[in-house]
Design an enzyme around this catalytic site. Structure first.
Site, PDB file in Angstrom:
ATOM      1  N   ASP A 105       6.923  -6.401   7.858  1.00 37.71           N
ATOM      2  CA  ASP A 105       7.908  -5.424   8.344  1.00 37.71           C
ATOM      3  C   ASP A 105       8.194  -5.509   9.843  1.00 37.71           C
ATOM      4  O   ASP A 105       8.463  -4.498  10.500  1.00 37.71           O
ATOM      5  CB  ASP A 105       7.481  -4.008   7.943  1.00 37.71           C
ATOM      6  CG  ASP A 105       7.767  -3.761   6.472  1.00 37.71           C
ATOM      7  OD1 ASP A 105       8.782  -4.295   5.971  1.00 37.71           O
ATOM      8  OD2 ASP A 105       6.986  -3.052   5.819  1.00 37.71           O
ATOM      9  N   ASP A 165      13.101  -5.139   0.115  1.00 38.27           N
ATOM     10  CA  ASP A 165      13.173  -4.514   1.433  1.00 38.27           C
ATOM     11  C   ASP A 165      13.249  -5.544   2.561  1.00 38.27           C
ATOM     12  O   ASP A 165      13.821  -5.298   3.621  1.00 38.27           O
ATOM     13  CB  ASP A 165      11.936  -3.638   1.710  1.00 38.27           C
ATOM     14  CG  ASP A 165      11.412  -2.890   0.507  1.00 38.27           C
ATOM     15  OD1 ASP A 165      11.591  -3.377  -0.621  1.00 38.27           O
ATOM     16  OD2 ASP A 165      10.808  -1.828   0.687  1.00 38.27           O
TER      17      ASP A 165
HETATM   18  N1  GLY Z   1      10.063  -0.661   2.967  1.00 39.74           N
HETATM   19  C1  GLY Z   1       9.215   0.275   2.315  1.00 39.74           C
HETATM   20  C2  GLY Z   1       9.951   1.401   1.736  1.00 39.74           C
HETATM   21  O1  GLY Z   1      11.180   1.399   1.667  1.00 39.74           O
HETATM   22  O2  GLY Z   1       9.287   2.337   1.322  1.00 39.74           O
END
Ligand code: GLY
Length: 392
Positions: A105, A165
């Site tokens: 992330d 994501d």
């Molecule tokens: N990227 C993690 C979420 O959307 O919870």
């Protein structure tokens, strides 16, 4: 299917004045929070309406700094810039000392905080931090399978997967190639997009949340959910990451195939909205369900549509822009926090995670604010009010 583009068009639209007032109100909440959240960050989600102070950990702190940059752009109030600059230092410390960064992330963390800082103010500390974050993300690239591994130690078989994501983590790689002149970041991002697009979109245009690969051969194995209701269902926020992720993929690559994928995943999102246009946390649930909403999914999807509309011709973009406008109006009317005595968040009614029989989550941040919902709501309003130079 709960909606069509024709039914959505009949909902009330959001005037420029309403959008401006909504962004003013969001900035007022952010201003009131500065005392608590300058040297500390808000927790990922609120608890009974209130974020608690945390260190710079988890995947979510960059959204708060990004909200401060958006507030600075809207108000020109130097207090927002000052707080965001203090946080940029914290982001450099975090990546230099590898604090809670054993995951993909880096884009969520470093784009709205540090890439934004660099683009808006030329902050060199921010540029350094974001390049280090891009380096760190690039190390997660797996040649066997051609993707960026989301979680766990790189190469670990039980975590050998990508997640939808991650499409929002790629802009930091594209930016790193632009700013350094080194094409290798971009190549990894492009390969990841190709792999993700092949695996994640199902024949009915819903999306898998995560997809596993064989560690030896790199062959795609199976789609599995992490935060959705079922392996075969469409987790609302995952579908929204797909909407924005396909739009950003097109922005960087101009591959016409990504316009078609954008339309598919966005059509699914819009057509499965409930009557009040605020999605439940998974599209398994529809009007009348007692399950919680995820307002953040709508905010992300609106940003994705407003991004993609810039690359479509007027006629093609029109129904999507109308849908985005109606969704944003629903967020302003139903989910915006209007009282800082009952919440220190900006967008109410999000869901971080909801446990189900088929996923491995426990309830977390259910019917609460979350930092990314706040950020993308402010970004959506910003995009609605002006031609915006994206941080992404
Ligand atoms: N990227 C993690 C979420 O959307 O919870």
């Amino acid at each position: 299917m709960a909606q069509t583009f024709d039914t959505i068009e009949k909902y009330p639209g959001l005037s420029m004045e309403e959008a401006r007032q909504a962004l003013d109100a969001a900035c007022a909440v952010a201003k009131a929070d500065l005392g608590e959240f300058t040297d500390h960050f808000p927790s990922s989600n609120s608890f009974s309406g209130f974020y608690e102070p945390t260190e710079n950990v988890e995947w979510t702190t960059g959204f708060w700094t990004g909200s401060l940059w958006l507030a600075y752009e809207h108000t020109q109030d130097p207090a927002f810039r000052k707080a965001a600059e203090i946080q940029v230092e914290s982001f450099l410390n975090r990546i230099e000392n590898k604090i809670d960064v054993n995951h993909h992330d880096m884009g969520f963390l470093y784009t709205p905080s540090c890439v934004a800082a660099y683009k808006l103010t030329g902050n060199e500390t921010a540029r350094k931090a974001a390049i280090l974050a891009a380096d760190h993300l690039a190390e997660r690239y797996r040649e066997k399978g051609n993707f960026l591994q989301a979680w766990g130690n790189p190469g670990e078989p039980k975590e050998y997967r990508l997640i939808i994501d991650c499409l929002l983590n790629l802009p930091v790689l594209f930016w790193a190639s632009e700013t350094t002149g080194d094409p290798s970041y971009r190549e990894k991002a492009e390969n990841h997009i190709r792999t993700a697009m092949k695996c994640l979109v199902r024949p009915d245009n819903s999306t898998y949340h995560t997809y596993f690969f064989d560690t030896e051969t790199g062959a795609p194995l199976r789609g599995v959910t992490h935060q959705g209701n079922r392996n075969g269902s469409a987790w609302a926020r995952g579908q929204a990451w797909g909407v924005y992720g396909t739009a950003l993929s097109y922005r960087y690559e101009k591959n016409p195939a990504y316009v078609e994928l954008f339309k598919k995943v966005t059509d699914y999102f819009v057509e499965h909205l409930p009557e009040d246009l605020v999605p439940y946390w998974d599209f398994d649930f529809d009007t009348g369900s007692s399950e919680p909403r995820d307002s953040s999914a709508a905010a992300v999807a609106v940003c994705g549509i407003l991004e993609m509309a810039e690359h479509m011709d007027g006629e093609e973009a029109a129904p999507y822009l109308t849908a985005a406008d109606r969704m944003l109006k629903a967020l302003v009317d139903r989910c915006a926090n209007r009282d800082i005595k009952t919440s220190n968040g900006i967008l109410l009614h999000g869901t971080y995670a909801r446990g189900s029989a088929e996923n491995t989550c426990t309830d977390r941040g259910v019917d609460e604010c979350n930092t990314w919902g706040d950020y993308f709501y402010m970004e959506a309003l910003t995009r609605r009010l002006k031609k915006w130079n994206p941080y992404w």
